[in-house]
Design a protein around this motif. Structure first.
Motif, PDB file in Angstrom:
ATOM      1  N   THR A   6      60.120  30.011  55.729  1.00 15.10           N
ATOM      2  CA  THR A   6      59.737  31.369  55.336  1.00 15.10           C
ATOM      3  C   THR A   6      58.354  31.774  55.812  1.00 15.10           C
ATOM      4  N   HIS A   7      57.449  30.791  56.022  1.00  9.10           N
ATOM      5  CA  HIS A   7      56.102  31.162  56.415  1.00  9.10           C
ATOM      6  C   HIS A   7      55.372  29.995  57.060  1.00  9.10           C
ATOM      7  N   LEU A   8      54.310  30.347  57.724  1.00  5.35           N
ATOM      8  CA  LEU A   8      53.375  29.393  58.300  1.00  5.35           C
ATOM      9  C   LEU A   8      52.005  29.814  57.796  1.00  5.35           C
ATOM     10  N   ALA A   9      51.232  28.885  57.238  1.00  8.07           N
ATOM     11  CA  ALA A   9      49.919  29.204  56.686  1.00  8.07           C
ATOM     12  C   ALA A   9      48.839  28.487  57.487  1.00  8.07           C
ATOM     13  N   LEU A  10      47.803  29.226  57.856  1.00 16.82           N
ATOM     14  CA  LEU A  10      46.724  28.691  58.680  1.00 16.82           C
ATOM     15  C   LEU A  10      45.362  29.076  58.127  1.00 16.82           C
TER      16      LEU A  10
END
Length: 140
Positions: A6-10
């Motif tokens: 659902t997402h990629l966090a950076l």
């Protein structure tokens, strides 16, 4: 039910520069922002895909120093070879082009690569079995 990505966090060194990059080059828009853990958290998505996949970016990261031959990247599909060329020209003018447009055998296709302000590589491709027109392409 299987898990769904659902997402990629950076964490990034310059939040505003990254928001501008993903808006300008990737067509993403800010869909949510809030304070968090002493900083700002920003959610970005492609229009119409806000409930499918988002990019979460937060300040505090270090600049990634990837080698030119490191192919770790985020991949975006575009609708034509001309779009790849146009993105590469804009990126060259902005000083963030790392892979000029190149043509590779299927399933890789025609692509170029950019470096975002945090040092991540971002690929724009046409002719892969993902993205626009992929329904007509079999995945080996």
């Amino acid at each position: 039910m299987s898990p769904t990505l659902t997402h990629l966090a950076l964490h990034v060194p310059d939040l505003d520069a990254c928001v501008a990059f993903y808006s300008e080059f990737c067509g993403m828009r800010v869909i949510h922002q809030r304070p968090g853990k002493g900083s700002q958290i920003v959610w970005m998505a492609e229009p119409g895909k806000e409930h499918a996949f988002i990019l979460v970016i937060m300040p505090g990261g270090q600049d990634r120093q990837l080698a030119e031959d490191d192919y770790s990247h985020f991949g975006f599909a575009v609708a034509s070879r001309e779009q790849v060329d146009a993105l590469a020209a804009r990126a060259k003018a902005a000083g963030c082009l790392i892979w000029p447009p190149r043509d590779e055998p299927y399933p890789v296709g025609y692509y170029c690569g950019l470096r975002d302000p945090a040092g991540n590589y971002v690929e724009f491709s046409y002719g892969q079995p993902l993205g626009p027109g992929s329904e007509a392409m079999p995945i080996p």
